[in-house]
Design an enzyme around this catalytic site. Structure first.
Site, PDB file in Angstrom:
ATOM      1  N   GLY A 322      -2.644  17.610   2.279  1.00 43.77           N
ATOM      2  CA  GLY A 322      -1.381  18.324   2.433  1.00 43.77           C
ATOM      3  C   GLY A 322      -0.513  17.716   3.513  1.00 43.77           C
ATOM      4  N   GLU A 323       0.400  18.539   4.068  1.00 44.82           N
ATOM      5  CA  GLU A 323       1.264  18.131   5.175  1.00 44.82           C
ATOM      6  C   GLU A 323       2.143  16.929   4.828  1.00 44.82           C
ATOM      7  OE1 GLU A 323      -1.141  17.662   8.710  1.00 44.82           O
ATOM      8  OE2 GLU A 323      -2.427  19.299   8.083  1.00 44.82           O
ATOM      9  N   GLY A 324       2.427  16.737   3.541  1.00 46.71           N
ATOM     10  CA  GLY A 324       3.332  15.671   3.137  1.00 46.71           C
ATOM     11  C   GLY A 324       2.698  14.315   2.951  1.00 46.71           C
TER      12      GLY A 324
END
Length: 375
Positions: A322-324
């Protein structure tokens, strides 16, 4: 603050320029490499041309990672491997350059912006530019209470719109959109299940930091209970976000809609961004034409949302962090498509065939029948 009419987005959002895309396709057909030889890179280059209204396509020179951050009250029910209220620590790791997205962004020379919408910490602990748009401290526990009030949902959505305007005004030409949250995948799964009409077990995954079977069953139960609360408000997307979304999801929805208004292309990261995109699609059906699905995270809710929006992920590396990070991995592919589309040479035009000389026109004497002479 005046009431926000989401129906206005339907009129404000236009599709990328279809005429420009046809021009890009024709230009690609004239290039030395046969069309189709580059696979999806051809399609990406043409999509970017249409989004930019430019042939040849311009290089992506000012991309940016934008991460909306928040804690979700449902995390207290043991639905995540991370501790409830722990998203602030994840944000600090991003800001310190120690998270996967920060490492990748540093190598790709892409700035990262974190926007705190509902972190469960004192805002004074964070830089002012991070905490400036915060709506509240943590979103509500969606299985038994609303994530936000109606006013907070509107405030969060407007904050996302404002961030999109800030990025467009600063010259950002492409955004990688992600989240930093704890409990966010549970809220995302609920939104996807509600909008796609599926059961909790169909959309419930194990998150970026995988949970065990017992936690997965708790997560399924949380999604099931939240889904019961979501169904009565399905016709009102803002109320849906208030009931079972969260401040980060509402802000991402507003951000995606305003990016489409401002003609700013977006690469979606994981399940949370995809869930916000699905809500935004319900608001304005043309909006998904401005988005790319960066990668397949393996979360079933993400797959369901992308299928509903007819978005095909660019990568399938199984990146779950996650987190880009997964979305950012797709950026070099988009840049490569732009470079190839713009820089491959065109074929020399074939020389025109020489015109054939016309046959001589017969004279009158040649065309008159001969008369035999008298003997």
């Amino acid at each position: 603050m005046s009431s926000l009419n989401l129906d206005d987005f339907t009129d404000l959002i236009e599709r990328p320029d279809g005429g420009v895309r046809r021009d890009a396709e024709e230009r690609r057909a004239r290039q030395t490499l046969p069309p189709g030889a580059l696979g999806r890179l051809d399609e990406l280059g043409e999509w970017l041309s249409a989004a930019q209204s430019s042939v040849p396509v311009r290089p992506v020179e000012r991309p940016r990672v934008v991460l909306f951050a928040g804690d979700h009250g449902i995390a207290a029910q043991g639905v995540s491997a991370r501790p409830a209220g722990g998203a602030a620590d994840l944000v600090r790791a991003v800001l310190a350059g120690e998270s996967p997205v920060a490492v990748l962004a540093r190598r790709l020379d892409v700035p990262v912006r974190v926007v705190d919408m509902a972190l469960d910490c004192d805002p004074a602990e964070l830089p002012a530019e991070v905490a400036g748009h915060r709506v509240r401290r943590g979103s509500g526990r969606i299985d038994t209470e609303d994530a936000l009030t109606s006013g907070e949902a509107e405030q969060a959505l407007r904050a996302g719109m404002a961030v999109a305007d800030e990025e467009a005004d600063s010259g950002t030409d492409l955004v990688v959109l992600g989240d930093v949250s704890v409990g966010g995948t549970t809220a995302a799964a609920t939104l996807v299940a509600a909008l796609c009409g599926t059961d909790a077990s169909v959309v419930t995954g194990r998150g970026g930091d995988p949970i065990d079977d017992l936690a997965w069953m708790r997560k399924c139960a949380a999604v099931r209970d939240a889904l019961r609360r979501a169904r009565p408000v399905l016709g009102d997307q803002l109320e849906l976000l208030a009931t079972v979304g969260g401040a980060d999801l509402a802000a991402m929805t507003g951000f995606l809609l305003q990016c489409a208004v401002r003609r700013t292309p977006v690469i979606l990261d994981g399940v949370v961004a995809s869930a916000a995109a699905l809500v935004a699609q319900r608001v304005a059906f043309r909006a998904p034409d401005w988005w790319l699905a960066g990668h397949d995270s393996g979360e079933p809710a993400q797959a369901k949302a992308l299928d509903r929006m007819a978005l095909d992920p660019l990568l399938a590396h199984g990146v779950k962090v996650g987190e880009g990070a997964g979305g950012l991995l797709a950026l070099p592919l988009v840049r490569a498509a732009a470079a190839l589309s713009a820089e491959l040479p065109e074929r020399e035009p074939e020389p025109a065939a020489p015109e054939a000389e016309p046959d001589p026109v017969p004279t009158a004497s040649e065309t008159e029948p001969s008369v035999p002479s008298a003997e």
